[in-house]
Motif scaffolding. Structure first.
Motif, PDB file in Angstrom:
ATOM      1  N   ARG A  46       0.842  -1.193   0.000  1.00  0.00           N
ATOM      2  CA  ARG A  46       0.000   0.000   0.000  1.00  0.00           C
ATOM      3  C   ARG A  46       0.879   1.245   0.000  1.00  0.00           C
ATOM      4  NH1 ARG A  46      -1.628   2.828   4.379  1.00  0.00           N
ATOM      5  NH2 ARG A  46      -0.971   1.134   5.755  1.00  0.00           N
ATOM      6  N   LYS A  56      -2.029   0.040  -9.287  1.00  0.00           N
ATOM      7  CA  LYS A  56      -2.996  -1.060  -9.380  1.00  0.00           C
ATOM      8  C   LYS A  56      -2.434  -2.312 -10.051  1.00  0.00           C
ATOM      9  CE  LYS A  56      -7.832  -1.766 -10.732  1.00  0.00           C
ATOM     10  NZ  LYS A  56      -9.048  -1.070 -11.203  1.00  0.00           N
ATOM     11  N   TYR A  76      -2.224  -1.193  -3.189  1.00  0.00           N
ATOM     12  CA  TYR A  76      -3.384  -0.376  -2.866  1.00  0.00           C
ATOM     13  C   TYR A  76      -2.942   1.059  -2.569  1.00  0.00           C
ATOM     14  CZ  TYR A  76      -5.922  -4.781  -2.294  1.00  0.00           C
ATOM     15  OH  TYR A  76      -6.505  -5.997  -2.501  1.00  0.00           O
ATOM     16  N   ALA A  91      -7.865   1.739  -1.176  1.00  0.00           N
ATOM     17  CA  ALA A  91      -8.144   0.939   0.017  1.00  0.00           C
ATOM     18  C   ALA A  91      -8.683   1.765   1.173  1.00  0.00           C
ATOM     19  CB  ALA A  91      -6.870   0.213   0.460  1.00  0.00           C
TER      20      ALA A  91
END
Length: 484
Positions: free
Chosen positions: A173, A207, A212, A280
């Motif tokens: 992330r 992506k 995320y 997210a």
């Protein structure tokens, strides 16, 4: 572009199979799935009705060599949520090895049809066949095949990407911290479209890499909103600290900015961010609170309006402050705050002197001078009938050697008592062990599992029947327990 990693450095990958180029040769019971895939995927292995999913064989050298600290990872989804088994076949390296053992693990069962990441420590695999019966795979062995078994049941399992890592933590992330307030010359309700474009590009770029994005749209310190735009004048020199929590005009503008960012189509993906699973988390605002030091910058007309609104929820006789819904109550006389909502209940503050805290469905008692205890439903059901509840306990944390002394400080022509830090201490931080017992008024609960820092179950703890519910004595060295 302010993109920041959301976790530690990626773990070492020993083996990976992602099906992006179709199924490898000699996979059994697994036609290629090309629809309903997770973000960024182009293919997954899907079980044939009543058959297992079996990988190809790598007999001599194996798919990978077993080491200490390995994790067997894969993305999976099911049409029918039931138990299943994961197996790895391991042996000594080479063509003539005969000491092969079959190792089994029971992965978690998810009660939906969504894609889930499964990470199984290799230490959880135990031999059910072969010379290493009852033990985990031995370092130096090679895994020559692996498979998932459903015992001839049709569970509709699909597997997207299989990989083995040394260690569990890794980057999955990034955080985009931007300024979406209007530029000079724009109206209050307009967002910064250049900033939006950067966010859209970042999400699109991350992506396909399986990363995320966390979206952080607002920081009061860097806000470009001015009183001339119609918001309250805080009298401060920098930013709009505190205003987002009570200024109706700023709140309306903020909603407009997010609507423009989240609901308009991202030209780089074809999806609005509101519909894109690659987004997210939305961090509503950054480093500001009416309970944070930044509130000292709220002055003038803004401070007057804050006092007016605050008075509606203040009971000076009871020395309490209640939220709009009445589900949050701050007892400032005793230094305790309770949360009492259908799906989340808990207490924080100076607990040991408070006795038993009786909430709607949870009773909490703690011997800790200061602690936080929170029970949250994990299946969107009220705690009284939730099938899975997360209980979290936090206590005082200090680095060894931390030292302060009392001081009097002059603040706005007043003398206030405080503490001067004399020594910040050293590593590692020390955490006071929890002394917590709680009862949940939910008789259907049957088991409790301690979670580690990765959210993985590490051991079971007992539940006791108690007055139509279940009592949990929280392990003193734990921070999270799942009750189900």
């Amino acid at each position: 572009m302010r993109a920041q990693p959301g976790a530690t450095a990626a773990p070492k990958v020993l083996f990976s199979e992602d099906f992006e180029n179709g199924l490898p040769g000699n996979w059994e019971g697994a036609p290629l799935l090309s629809e309903g895939l997770p973000a960024g995927s182009t293919g997954a292995a899907c079980a044939k009705p009543g058959e297992d999913i079996k990988s190809n064989h790598a007999w001599a050298d194996g798919h990978f060599t077993v080491e200490d600290g390995l994790y067997f990872n894969y993305w999976a989804r099911f049409d029918s949520a039931q138990w299943y088994q994961a197996f790895v076949f391991c042996k000594a390296k080479g063509q003539e090895a005969k000491d092969r053992s079959l190792y089994e693990a029971e992965p978690p069962v998810f009660n939906d049809t969504d894609w889930h990441l499964v990470s199984i420590p290799f230490a959880d695999f135990k031999a059910t066949m072969g010379p290493n019966q009852g033990n985990s795979p031995k370092p130096g062995e090679v895994c020559w095949t692996y498979f998932w078994s459903f015992q001839k049941r049709n569970l509709g399992m699909a597997v997207d990407k299989v990989w083995v890592t040394k260690g569990k933590r890794g980057v999955n992330r990034v955080r985009f911290h931007g300024n979406f307030t209007p530029k000079e010359g724009q109206a209050l309700a307009e967002t910064d479209k250049d900033e939006r474009e950067q966010l859209w590009r970042l999400v699109a770029a991350m992506k396909p890499e399986g990363l995320y994005t966390t979206f952080s749209p607002y920081w009061a310190a860097s806000s470009r909103v001015k009183p001339a735009m119609g918001v309250l004048d805080s009298g401060g020199e920098v930013g709009n600290h505190g205003l987002l929590f009570f200024d109706a005009k700023l709140q309306a503008a903020y909603k407009s900015w997010l609507k423009q960012v989240l609901t308009e189509k991202n030209p780089h993906t074809g999806l609005p961010l509101a519909q894109d699973p690659a987004l997210a988390i939305i961090q509503l605002q950054n480093e500001d609170s009416l309970l944070f030091w930044t509130s000292q910058g709220t002055k003038g007309a803004a401070a007057a309006e804050l006092r007016r609104q605050f008075a509606k929820y203040l009971d000076e006789n009871a020395k309490t402050i209640r939220s709009v819904t009445g589900e949050l109550t701050w007892d400032y006389a005793n230094g305790v705050c309770t949360l009492n909502a259908p799906k989340a209940q808990g207490v924080t503050g100076f607990l040991s002197k408070g006795g038993t805290f009786k909430l709607a469905d949870v009773e909490i008692r703690s011997g800790n001078e200061y602690a936080s205890v929170l029970a949250v439903s994990m299946d969107d059901q009220p705690l009284s009938n939730s099938g899975k509840t997360l209980v979290q306990v936090g206590t005082t944390e200090r680095p060894p050697g931390w030292k302060t002394r009392p001081v009097d400080s002059a603040v706005e022509k007043e003398t206030r008592k405080g503490e001067l830090v004399l020594n910040f201490g050293t590593k590692p931080w020390q955490i006071v062990e929890g002394e917590v017992a709680l009862t949940i008024a939910n008789p259907s609960l049957k088991a409790a599992h301690v979670l580690d820092a990765n959210g993985m179950s590490v051991k079971d703890v007992p539940l006791e029947a108690a007055g139509g519910g279940k009592r949990l004595t929280f392990p003193p060295d734990a921070m999270c327990v799942v009750v189900e």
